[in-house]
Write a protein that holds these residues in place. Structure first.
Motif, PDB file in Angstrom:
ATOM      1  N   SER A  23      38.564  58.240  37.411  1.00 24.29           N
ATOM      2  CA  SER A  23      37.439  59.149  37.948  1.00 24.29           C
ATOM      3  C   SER A  23      36.378  58.043  37.973  1.00 24.29           C
ATOM      4  CB  SER A  23      37.035  60.387  37.594  1.00 24.29           C
ATOM      5  OG  SER A  23      36.052  59.869  35.969  1.00 24.29           O
ATOM      6  N   ARG A  24      36.507  57.369  36.458  1.00 23.72           N
ATOM      7  CA  ARG A  24      35.263  56.222  37.157  1.00 23.72           C
ATOM      8  C   ARG A  24      35.829  54.879  37.936  1.00 23.72           C
ATOM      9  NH1 ARG A  24      32.001  56.222  31.219  1.00 23.72           N
ATOM     10  NH2 ARG A  24      31.109  58.422  31.302  1.00 23.72           N
ATOM     11  N   ILE A  25      37.247  54.174  37.242  1.00 30.21           N
ATOM     12  CA  ILE A  25      38.225  53.660  38.378  1.00 30.21           C
ATOM     13  C   ILE A  25      37.862  52.941  39.102  1.00 30.21           C
ATOM     14  CG2 ILE A  25      40.214  52.641  38.192  1.00 30.21           C
ATOM     15  CD1 ILE A  25      39.291  51.376  35.637  1.00 30.21           C
ATOM     16  N   SER A  26      38.309  54.272  39.627  1.00 30.35           N
ATOM     17  CA  SER A  26      38.214  54.959  41.280  1.00 30.35           C
ATOM     18  C   SER A  26      36.858  54.798  42.059  1.00 30.35           C
ATOM     19  CB  SER A  26      38.726  56.283  41.860  1.00 30.35           C
ATOM     20  OG  SER A  26      40.251  56.672  41.120  1.00 30.35           O
ATOM     21  N   GLY A  27      35.935  54.723  41.382  1.00 31.68           N
ATOM     22  CA  GLY A  27      34.411  55.080  41.542  1.00 31.68           C
ATOM     23  C   GLY A  27      34.593  53.269  41.452  1.00 31.68           C
ATOM     24  N   VAL A  28      34.778  52.382  40.342  1.00 35.45           N
ATOM     25  CA  VAL A  28      34.365  51.479  40.466  1.00 35.45           C
ATOM     26  C   VAL A  28      34.691  50.561  41.986  1.00 35.45           C
ATOM     27  CG1 VAL A  28      34.992  49.705  39.283  1.00 35.45           C
ATOM     28  CG2 VAL A  28      33.874  51.259  37.994  1.00 35.45           C
ATOM     29  N   PHE A  29      36.242  50.943  41.969  1.00 36.21           N
ATOM     30  CA  PHE A  29      36.764  50.161  42.949  1.00 36.21           C
ATOM     31  C   PHE A  29      36.090  50.227  44.067  1.00 36.21           C
ATOM     32  CE2 PHE A  29      39.923  50.704  46.622  1.00 36.21           C
ATOM     33  CZ  PHE A  29      40.113  49.320  46.572  1.00 36.21           C
ATOM     34  N   MET A  30      35.407  51.822  45.303  1.00 32.03           N
ATOM     35  CA  MET A  30      35.110  52.570  45.816  1.00 32.03           C
ATOM     36  C   MET A  30      33.746  51.123  45.906  1.00 32.03           C
ATOM     37  SD  MET A  30      36.050  56.155  46.523  1.00 32.03           S
ATOM     38  CE  MET A  30      35.057  56.010  48.255  1.00 32.03           C
ATOM     39  N   SER A  31      33.118  51.919  45.288  1.00 29.60           N
ATOM     40  CA  SER A  31      32.063  50.773  44.944  1.00 29.60           C
ATOM     41  C   SER A  31      31.208  49.831  44.888  1.00 29.60           C
ATOM     42  CB  SER A  31      31.012  51.515  43.394  1.00 29.60           C
ATOM     43  OG  SER A  31      30.935  52.572  43.337  1.00 29.60           O
ATOM     44  N   VAL A  32      32.342  49.019  44.241  1.00 30.05           N
ATOM     45  CA  VAL A  32      32.562  47.488  44.193  1.00 30.05           C
ATOM     46  C   VAL A  32      33.086  46.608  45.200  1.00 30.05           C
ATOM     47  CG1 VAL A  32      33.851  45.012  43.418  1.00 30.05           C
ATOM     48  CG2 VAL A  32      32.666  47.325  42.134  1.00 30.05           C
ATOM     49  N   THR A  33      34.367  47.531  45.857  1.00 30.19           N
ATOM     50  CA  THR A  33      34.712  46.824  47.118  1.00 30.19           C
ATOM     51  C   THR A  33      33.376  47.252  48.633  1.00 30.19           C
ATOM     52  OG1 THR A  33      36.147  48.862  47.657  1.00 30.19           O
ATOM     53  CG2 THR A  33      37.069  47.008  46.621  1.00 30.19           C
ATOM     54  N   TYR A  34      32.669  48.319  48.110  1.00 28.21           N
ATOM     55  CA  TYR A  34      31.904  48.790  49.366  1.00 28.21           C
ATOM     56  C   TYR A  34      30.891  47.845  48.815  1.00 28.21           C
ATOM     57  CZ  TYR A  34      27.615  51.182  51.389  1.00 28.21           C
ATOM     58  OH  TYR A  34      26.785  51.540  52.235  1.00 28.21           O
ATOM     59  N   ILE A  48      36.808  45.009  32.941  1.00 34.01           N
ATOM     60  CA  ILE A  48      36.901  45.203  34.448  1.00 34.01           C
ATOM     61  C   ILE A  48      34.945  44.672  35.077  1.00 34.01           C
ATOM     62  CG2 ILE A  48      35.149  46.951  35.750  1.00 34.01           C
ATOM     63  CD1 ILE A  48      36.640  48.779  33.939  1.00 34.01           C
ATOM     64  N   LEU A  49      33.835  43.820  34.183  1.00 34.09           N
ATOM     65  CA  LEU A  49      32.935  43.411  34.464  1.00 34.09           C
ATOM     66  C   LEU A  49      33.653  41.471  35.269  1.00 34.09           C
ATOM     67  CD1 LEU A  49      30.041  42.569  34.538  1.00 34.09           C
ATOM     68  CD2 LEU A  49      30.172  41.542  32.260  1.00 34.09           C
ATOM     69  N   ILE A  50      34.486  41.425  34.294  1.00 31.77           N
ATOM     70  CA  ILE A  50      34.549  39.549  34.789  1.00 31.77           C
ATOM     71  C   ILE A  50      35.064  39.982  36.167  1.00 31.77           C
ATOM     72  CG2 ILE A  50      36.178  37.592  34.540  1.00 31.77           C
ATOM     73  CD1 ILE A  50      35.186  38.220  31.283  1.00 31.77           C
ATOM     74  N   PRO A  51      35.841  39.921  36.735  1.00 32.82           N
ATOM     75  CA  PRO A  51      36.755  40.712  38.279  1.00 32.82           C
ATOM     76  C   PRO A  51      35.954  41.121  39.044  1.00 32.82           C
ATOM     77  CG  PRO A  51      38.281  41.967  36.459  1.00 32.82           C
ATOM     78  CD  PRO A  51      36.691  41.033  35.410  1.00 32.82           C
ATOM     79  N   SER A  52      35.181  42.169  38.422  1.00 33.14           N
ATOM     80  CA  SER A  52      34.453  42.734  39.795  1.00 33.14           C
ATOM     81  C   SER A  52      33.186  41.616  40.464  1.00 33.14           C
ATOM     82  CB  SER A  52      33.708  44.374  39.283  1.00 33.14           C
ATOM     83  OG  SER A  52      34.578  44.821  38.693  1.00 33.14           O
ATOM     84  N   GLU A  53      32.768  41.366  39.555  1.00 31.17           N
ATOM     85  CA  GLU A  53      31.462  39.819  39.490  1.00 31.17           C
ATOM     86  C   GLU A  53      31.971  38.601  40.344  1.00 31.17           C
ATOM     87  OE1 GLU A  53      29.234  40.676  39.084  1.00 31.17           O
ATOM     88  OE2 GLU A  53      27.588  41.593  37.540  1.00 31.17           O
ATOM     89  N   ILE A  54      33.153  38.027  39.876  1.00 31.27           N
ATOM     90  CA  ILE A  54      34.206  37.201  40.728  1.00 31.27           C
ATOM     91  C   ILE A  54      33.893  37.202  41.591  1.00 31.27           C
ATOM     92  CG2 ILE A  54      36.166  35.806  40.748  1.00 31.27           C
ATOM     93  CD1 ILE A  54      36.416  35.981  37.784  1.00 31.27           C
ATOM     94  N   PHE A  55      35.013  38.872  41.690  1.00 34.97           N
ATOM     95  CA  PHE A  55      34.998  39.356  43.497  1.00 34.97           C
ATOM     96  C   PHE A  55      34.018  39.811  44.064  1.00 34.97           C
ATOM     97  CE2 PHE A  55      36.309  43.286  46.179  1.00 34.97           C
ATOM     98  CZ  PHE A  55      36.901  41.989  48.035  1.00 34.97           C
ATOM     99  N   VAL A  78      26.246  44.918  42.024  1.00 37.29           N
ATOM    100  CA  VAL A  78      28.243  44.948  41.642  1.00 37.29           C
ATOM    101  C   VAL A  78      27.769  45.393  40.083  1.00 37.29           C
ATOM    102  CG1 VAL A  78      30.349  44.213  40.651  1.00 37.29           C
ATOM    103  CG2 VAL A  78      29.544  44.410  42.715  1.00 37.29           C
ATOM    104  N   PHE A  79      26.666  44.857  38.957  1.00 40.20           N
ATOM    105  CA  PHE A  79      26.674  44.799  37.887  1.00 40.20           C
ATOM    106  C   PHE A  79      25.822  46.914  37.893  1.00 40.20           C
ATOM    107  CE2 PHE A  79      23.615  44.806  33.597  1.00 40.20           C
ATOM    108  CZ  PHE A  79      24.864  44.543  32.963  1.00 40.20           C
ATOM    109  N   GLU A  80      25.183  46.506  38.831  1.00 41.70           N
ATOM    110  CA  GLU A  80      24.211  47.678  38.415  1.00 41.70           C
ATOM    111  C   GLU A  80      24.941  49.226  39.106  1.00 41.70           C
ATOM    112  OE1 GLU A  80      19.768  46.268  40.313  1.00 41.70           O
ATOM    113  OE2 GLU A  80      21.709  47.171  41.625  1.00 41.70           O
ATOM    114  N   LEU A  81      25.798  49.221  39.503  1.00 39.65           N
ATOM    115  CA  LEU A  81      27.136  49.815  39.829  1.00 39.65           C
ATOM    116  C   LEU A  81      27.796  50.465  38.657  1.00 39.65           C
ATOM    117  CD1 LEU A  81      27.728  49.024  43.708  1.00 39.65           C
ATOM    118  CD2 LEU A  81      26.763  52.021  42.876  1.00 39.65           C
TER     119      LEU A  81
END
Length: 279
Positions: free
Chosen positions: A112-123, A54-61, A39-42
């Protein structure tokens, strides 16, 4: 090539004990760590790795999803379907949160970046969660290895088949070296590997494999494996990067090494939860 071989040998040496202790929390914890790194790489691809909102909740997930599968499924407090429903709800909340970040960032974080983050992190989180869930399903000590086997066999034999017989480019704008012949070779050998795995389990572990479902799953997962690989290559090409990271010298980062496995594990998790047992 020498560096790739050395790194591959080290990875195999680490993977063997992790697989041997896959029935414990060790396996789920390793998957969570790999997921967090991926996730950090993405996030770095989208230049948002330094944004704490964005980083903290993404890493928690990323950390919670694969690890939570162990505690939920092993304890018996959740069935796999209920746990996946819980993750889907968590993903929905995560999506709304990212929308909120985009709204209140005052235009500094493009949608566009928010959308990319959501798709990438959840995937990615779903893929590593799939690796975890597969192990903790009934009889998962045998079937979870198919996710790794499918991605590995397809990747290796697609390469060698393409190298020996490849003439027609598969996706020249994304991955110029991949060929139609290599793709077909990867599919054929993955199907054979799944059937052979079922035969070995029947012979040495007294299992009763469903050979038809194994063959069909091998075919589907070989296609999914290649889509996962090509999707990761597409992102790298669009954002002008060579590798996602440097965690594995000669191989790149987590997303370079696990791009196919993430896609295969996610799909196999859905097959295993919804379809009759393969083994």
């Amino acid at each position: 090539m020498k560096q790739r071989v050395i790194t591959g040998a080290v990875m195999a040496a680490v993977a063997i004990p992790v697989f041997l202790f896959s029935g414990t929390v060790v396996y789920a914890a390793v998957l969570s760590l790999l997921c967090a790194v991926g996730v950090f790489e993405l996030l770095r691809v989208f230049s948002l790795q330094k944004n704490p909102a964005i980083l903290i909740p993404s890493e928690i997930f990323a950390l919670a999803a694969p690890l939570g599968a162990y505690f939920a499924l092993v304890s018996g407090s959740f069935e796999a379907k209920r746990y996946l429903l819980l993750l889907a709800l968590a993903a929905a909340v995560y999506c709304l949160y990212l929308f909120s970040v985009a709204v209140f960032a005052g235009g500094t974080v493009p949608f566009s970046r928010i959308s990319g983050v959501f798709m990438s992190v959840t995937y990615v989180a779903a893929g590593f969660t799939g690796m975890s869930v597969l192990r903790y399903l009934p009889d998962g000590e045998y079937s979870f290895l198919l996710a790794f086997l499918g991605a590995c066999v397809c990747d290796v034999f697609a390469y060698f088949t393409g190298y020996l017989f490849g003439k027609h480019k598969l996706t020249p704008n994304i991955s110029p070296k991949k060929t139609v012949e290599g793709s077909i070779g990867g599919m054929v050998f993955t199907v054979l590997a799944f059937v052979l795995y079922g035969f070995l389990l029947k012979t040495f572990a007294d299992r009763t494999p469903n050979y038809l479902l194994l063959a069909l799953s091998g075919l589907v997962l070989s296609v999914v494996s290649q889509i996962g690989d090509l999707s990761a290559s597409l992102i790298k090409r669009e954002y002008g990067i060579k590798d996602y990271g440097k965690l594995f010298p000669g191989h790149g980062g987590v997303m370079d090494r696990f791009d196919s496995t993430v896609a295969v594990a996610l799909t196999m998790m859905l097959i295993s939860v919804m379809a009759p047992p393969l083994i």
